[in-house]
Design an enzyme around this catalytic site. Structure first.
Site, PDB file in Angstrom:
ATOM      1  N   SER A   1       0.749  -1.145   0.160  1.00 50.57           N
ATOM      2  CA  SER A   1       0.116  -0.060   0.179  1.00 50.57           C
ATOM      3  C   SER A   1       0.833   1.175  -0.039  1.00 50.57           C
ATOM      4  O   SER A   1       0.725   2.183  -0.831  1.00 50.57           O
ATOM      5  CB  SER A   1      -0.852   0.112   1.157  1.00 50.57           C
ATOM      6  OG  SER A   1      -1.705   1.214   1.200  1.00 50.57           O
TER       7      SER A   1
ATOM      8  N   LEU B   1     -12.681   0.128 -15.159  1.00 55.97           N
ATOM      9  CA  LEU B   1     -14.001   0.365 -14.317  1.00 55.97           C
ATOM     10  C   LEU B   1     -13.915  -0.354 -12.816  1.00 55.97           C
ATOM     11  O   LEU B   1     -12.944  -1.350 -12.743  1.00 55.97           O
ATOM     12  CB  LEU B   1     -15.091  -0.669 -15.005  1.00 55.97           C
ATOM     13  CG  LEU B   1     -15.498  -0.295 -16.488  1.00 55.97           C
ATOM     14  CD1 LEU B   1     -16.423  -1.266 -17.196  1.00 55.97           C
ATOM     15  CD2 LEU B   1     -16.276   1.190 -16.079  1.00 55.97           C
TER      16      LEU B   1
ATOM     17  N   ASP C   1      -5.746  -1.796   4.770  1.00 59.55           N
ATOM     18  CA  ASP C   1      -5.371  -0.518   5.487  1.00 59.55           C
ATOM     19  C   ASP C   1      -6.345   0.468   5.905  1.00 59.55           C
ATOM     20  O   ASP C   1      -7.095   0.534   4.984  1.00 59.55           O
ATOM     21  CB  ASP C   1      -4.063   0.171   4.887  1.00 59.55           C
ATOM     22  CG  ASP C   1      -2.850  -0.664   4.975  1.00 59.55           C
ATOM     23  OD1 ASP C   1      -2.657  -1.558   5.960  1.00 59.55           O
ATOM     24  OD2 ASP C   1      -2.014  -0.522   4.293  1.00 59.55           O
TER      25      ASP C   1
ATOM     26  N   ASP D   1      -9.689  -2.772 -17.070  1.00 63.70           N
ATOM     27  CA  ASP D   1     -10.823  -2.487 -17.950  1.00 63.70           C
ATOM     28  C   ASP D   1     -11.268  -1.091 -17.693  1.00 63.70           C
ATOM     29  O   ASP D   1     -12.320  -0.674 -18.245  1.00 63.70           O
ATOM     30  CB  ASP D   1     -12.110  -3.173 -17.811  1.00 63.70           C
ATOM     31  CG  ASP D   1     -12.470  -3.235 -16.302  1.00 63.70           C
ATOM     32  OD1 ASP D   1     -11.970  -2.698 -15.466  1.00 63.70           O
ATOM     33  OD2 ASP D   1     -13.538  -4.156 -15.761  1.00 63.70           O
TER      34      ASP D   1
ATOM     35  N   THR E   1       0.044 -10.809   5.167  1.00 63.25           N
ATOM     36  CA  THR E   1      -1.072 -12.035   5.759  1.00 63.25           C
ATOM     37  C   THR E   1      -1.890 -12.459   4.480  1.00 63.25           C
ATOM     38  O   THR E   1      -2.150 -13.992   4.255  1.00 63.25           O
ATOM     39  CB  THR E   1      -1.834 -11.210   6.660  1.00 63.25           C
ATOM     40  OG1 THR E   1      -1.250 -10.966   7.630  1.00 63.25           O
ATOM     41  CG2 THR E   1      -2.938 -12.489   7.237  1.00 63.25           C
TER      42      THR E   1
END
Length: 229
Positions: free
Chosen positions: A2, A151, A205, A149, A22
């Site tokens: 992240s 979307l 997160d 895509d 994890t």
């Protein structure tokens, strides 16, 4: 991963990923070996660069968070919030106890969901928005999602009994929950989620409280993979 997404989004710099988390859902999406750090390092050394969409999350204060897999809100984020407040026990048992506690107090969560071409008001148990397909170590909450895509896929689980929710979760690992009457799916380039008192989580997160606006940004990430997927 992240933290890496926040730095690499909309740049030419590719991410090289050695799974050590994890869930490792990003690694699964891109075919990067899990449980074998040397094989993952070989992908960084010898792999190819693939482009991928990202989800751009804008909070009410204007701050932006980038997500690669799932933005979760509702029952699952309430469980994470409770678990994060607990100092005991350690490990997965903390989440099991948090889930039992949230099941005991489960109630309808009023949502307003704004899509490209419609507005939905619903009493939900959870709402998940996916740029990828899975979270939680392979739970296919948005099984039809594609990272290329442009979307976002939505899975909306309507409010129901505790027993129905308990029975639904095993089906999430195969993605077959989307065929249930209690589950609705949608697809949209932009999504706005409004629900009082609900916190959004992205890629596992904490992001912040709803309302949030989520937009699919095509080819916003470069990542090293085995082969083009």
């Amino acid at each position: 991963i992240s933290i890496g997404l926040q730095a690499a989004a909309l740049t030419e710099t590719p991410i090289g990923l050695i799974p050590a988390g994890t869930g490792n859902d990003h690694a699964r999406e891109f075919g990067i070996p899990t449980g074998d750090p040397e094989a993952a390092a070989d992908v960084i050394a010898d792999g190819v660069v693939q482009q991928s969409d990202l989800a751009k999350i804008t909070l009410a204060d204007g701050s932006v968070v980038w997500s690669g897999t799932i933005i979760a809100s509702g029952f699952d984020s309430l469980v994470s919030e409770r678990a994060n407040r607990m100092s005991w026990p350690k490990g997965p048992m903390r989440y099991n106890l948090a889930m039992l506690a949230e099941l005991a107090k489960m109630k309808p969560l009023p949502y307003r969901i704004e899509l490209d071409d419609e507005v939905i008001t619903v009493d939900a148990t959870l709402v998940a928005v996916g740029n990828g397909r899975s979270y939680g170590g392979g739970m296919l909450i948005t099984p039809g999602a594609s990272k290329s895509d442009g979307l976002l896929d939505l899975t909306v689980v309507g409010h129901g009994s505790r027993l129905r929710l308990v029975r639904l979760f095993p089906r999430v690992y195969k993605g077959t929950h989307v065929s249930l009457d209690a589950v609705q799916t949608y697809r949209s380039k932009k999504v706005r989620l409004v629900s009082e008192g609900i916190i959004a989580y992205a890629d596992g997160d904490r992001v912040g409280p709803l309302p949030i606006t989520i937009e699919a940004v095509p080819m916003a990430l470069n990542i090293l993979t085995h082969t083009r997927i």
